[in-house]
Design a protein around this motif. Structure first.
Motif, short mmCIF file in Angstrom:
data_model
loop_
_atom_site.label_atom_id
_atom_site.label_comp_id
_atom_site.label_asym_id
_atom_site.label_seq_id
_atom_site.Cartn_x
_atom_site.Cartn_y
_atom_site.Cartn_z
N ARG A 100 96.39 9.42 -49.48
CA ARG A 100 96.66 9.04 -50.87
C ARG A 100 96.64 7.52 -51.04
N GLU A 101 97.11 6.78 -50.03
CA GLU A 101 97.05 5.32 -50.11
C GLU A 101 95.60 4.84 -50.14
N ALA A 102 94.76 5.46 -49.30
CA ALA A 102 93.35 5.08 -49.28
C ALA A 102 92.69 5.41 -50.61
N LEU A 103 92.97 6.59 -51.15
CA LEU A 103 92.40 6.98 -52.44
C LEU A 103 92.86 6.04 -53.55
N ASP A 104 94.15 5.75 -53.60
CA ASP A 104 94.67 4.86 -54.64
C ASP A 104 94.05 3.46 -54.51
N ALA A 105 93.88 2.99 -53.26
CA ALA A 105 93.28 1.67 -53.05
C ALA A 105 91.82 1.66 -53.53
N ALA A 106 91.11 2.76 -53.28
CA ALA A 106 89.72 2.85 -53.74
C ALA A 106 89.65 2.83 -55.26
N LEU A 107 90.50 3.58 -55.91
CA LEU A 107 90.48 3.65 -57.37
C LEU A 107 90.94 2.34 -58.01
N ALA A 108 91.73 1.55 -57.27
CA ALA A 108 92.17 0.25 -57.77
C ALA A 108 91.14 -0.84 -57.51
N GLY A 109 90.04 -0.50 -56.82
CA GLY A 109 88.99 -1.47 -56.57
C GLY A 109 89.09 -2.21 -55.26
N TYR A 110 90.06 -1.85 -54.40
CA TYR A 110 90.21 -2.53 -53.13
C TYR A 110 89.27 -1.99 -52.05
N PRO B 234 83.78 11.09 -26.13
CA PRO B 234 83.37 10.61 -24.81
C PRO B 234 82.73 9.23 -24.93
N GLY B 235 83.19 8.29 -24.15
CA GLY B 235 82.64 6.93 -24.23
C GLY B 235 83.38 6.03 -25.19
N GLY B 236 84.17 6.64 -26.10
CA GLY B 236 84.96 5.83 -27.03
C GLY B 236 84.13 5.05 -28.02
N HIS B 237 84.76 4.03 -28.60
CA HIS B 237 84.17 3.19 -29.64
C HIS B 237 83.02 2.36 -29.06
N GLN B 238 81.81 2.50 -29.65
CA GLN B 238 80.64 1.78 -29.15
C GLN B 238 79.82 1.22 -30.32
N ALA B 239 80.34 0.22 -31.00
CA ALA B 239 79.61 -0.39 -32.11
C ALA B 239 78.36 -1.10 -31.59
N ASP B 240 77.36 -1.24 -32.49
CA ASP B 240 76.14 -1.92 -32.04
C ASP B 240 76.36 -3.43 -31.98
N ASP B 241 75.34 -4.17 -31.53
CA ASP B 241 75.53 -5.58 -31.23
C ASP B 241 75.62 -6.48 -32.46
N THR B 242 75.54 -5.92 -33.67
CA THR B 242 75.74 -6.72 -34.89
C THR B 242 77.05 -6.38 -35.59
N GLU B 243 77.81 -5.42 -35.04
CA GLU B 243 79.02 -4.95 -35.72
C GLU B 243 80.28 -5.46 -35.02
N ALA B 244 81.14 -6.15 -35.79
CA ALA B 244 82.47 -6.55 -35.32
C ALA B 244 83.46 -5.75 -36.16
N ILE B 245 83.88 -4.61 -35.63
CA ILE B 245 84.59 -3.60 -36.42
C ILE B 245 86.08 -3.59 -36.10
N ALA B 246 86.89 -3.46 -37.15
CA ALA B 246 88.32 -3.20 -37.02
C ALA B 246 88.60 -1.80 -37.54
N LEU B 247 89.66 -1.18 -37.05
CA LEU B 247 90.01 0.18 -37.47
C LEU B 247 91.43 0.22 -38.01
N VAL B 248 91.66 1.08 -38.99
CA VAL B 248 93.00 1.33 -39.49
C VAL B 248 93.11 2.82 -39.81
N ARG B 249 94.28 3.37 -39.56
CA ARG B 249 94.55 4.77 -39.91
C ARG B 249 95.53 4.76 -41.07
N ALA B 250 95.05 5.19 -42.24
CA ALA B 250 95.83 5.06 -43.47
C ALA B 250 96.14 6.43 -44.07
N PRO B 251 97.29 6.59 -44.73
CA PRO B 251 97.56 7.82 -45.46
C PRO B 251 96.47 8.07 -46.49
#
Length: 204
Positions: free
Chosen positions: A162-172, A143-160
Motif C-alpha cells: 500500500r505504501e508503494a501504491l500510494d507513492a506511485a499515485l502521489a507521483g513519487y 541461484p547466483g543471486g543479484h547479477q545486474a549488468d555492467d551499466t546498472e548500479a541498482i539499490a533494492l528496497v522492500r516496501a509495504p
C-alpha cells in the motif's frame, strides 16, 4: 482476462505506411522516417521508434504483502527512479523467460508462481513498444543471486504494497510500468484474484 466488450471495434480507414528510411539504429531500437498516409487521406511525415525487445515488468509480492522495488539512475530524464523490476525480452524469446531473468538479475529473487496479468502498448503514437506484466509469488533467493549488468548500479528496497501504491499515485514512482502494475495488483487483491491471505496482507 475478461471477455472483450462488443463496443471495442475499429472504425474508418487505417493508416498506410510509406517507404521507410532508417535514421538511426542501435542494439535496442531503430528510428525510421517516412511519409505515411493518415486515415483522412492526407500525407503525414512520421518518425517511428521500433523496439527490438518486448518490455516485461514484474510485480514481486512477498508473503507478508511487501514488494521489492529497484532504485537506479535513469539517463533520458536525468533523474533517480524507484520502480518494479523490468527490462526487455528479445522479440522471439518467451516473455516469461525474460521476466524470470530480469527478476533474478535485478533483485536476486526467483518465484514459484508466475501469472501474466497485463498487456499494454507504450506511447503508441510514436513507438511500437509493447509490454507484458507478471505477478510473481512464492519468492525465494535465485541461484547466483543479484547479477545486474555492467551499466546498472541498482539499490533494492522492500516496501509495504500500500505504501508503494500510494507513492506511485502521489507521483513519487512515476515509471508507468510500475504505476500500471501496482494498480493491477491492487485490483486483483480487491477482486479476490490473489490468495486471500496475501490479498489481506497487501491491503492491510
Amino acid at each position: 482476462m475478461s471477455q472483450k466488450p462488443a463496443w471495442l471495434v475499429a472504425h474508418g480507414t487505417p493508416w498506410k505506411a510509406g517507404v521507410e528510411r532508417v535514421a538511426f539504429e542501435s542494439g535496442w531500437i531503430t528510428v525510421t522516417e517516412q511519409i505515411a498516409t493518415a486515415p483522412t487521406g492526407r500525407p503525414a511525415p512520421y518518425g517511428l521508434v521500433r523496439f527490438k525487445n518486448l518490455a516485461v515488468a514484474v510485480l514481486p509480492i512477498h508473503e507478508d504483502g511487501t514488494v521489492t522495488l529497484v532504485g537506479q539512475h535513469r539517463f533520458p530524464l536525468g533523474d533517480y527512479s524507484w520502480e518494479l523490476p523490468e527490462g526487455g525480452a528479445p522479440l522471439g524469446e518467451d516473455p516469461l523467460a525474460g521476466a524470470r531473468r530480469e527478476l533474478a538479475e535485478e533483485t536476486g529473487l526467483a518465484a514459484a508462481d508466475w501469472r501474466e496479468v497485463m498487456r499494454a502498448q507504450l506511447s503508441n503514437s510514436v513507438t511500437d513498444e509493447q509490454m507484458i506484466g507478471y505477478v510473481a509469488m512464492g519468492l525465494s533467493t535465485a541461484p547466483g543471486g543479484h547479477q545486474a549488468d555492467d551499466t546498472e548500479a541498482i539499490a533494492l528496497v522492500r516496501a509495504p504494497f500500500r505504501e508503494a501504491l500510494d507513492a506511485a499515485l502521489a507521483g513519487y514512482l512515476p515509471d508507468m510500468l510500475t504505476v500500471a502494475m501496482l494498480l493491477r495488483g491492487y485490483h486483483m487483491a480487491r477482486e479476490g484474484s490473489l490468495p486471500g491471505a496475501l490479498s489481506r496482507a497487501m491491503l492491510g
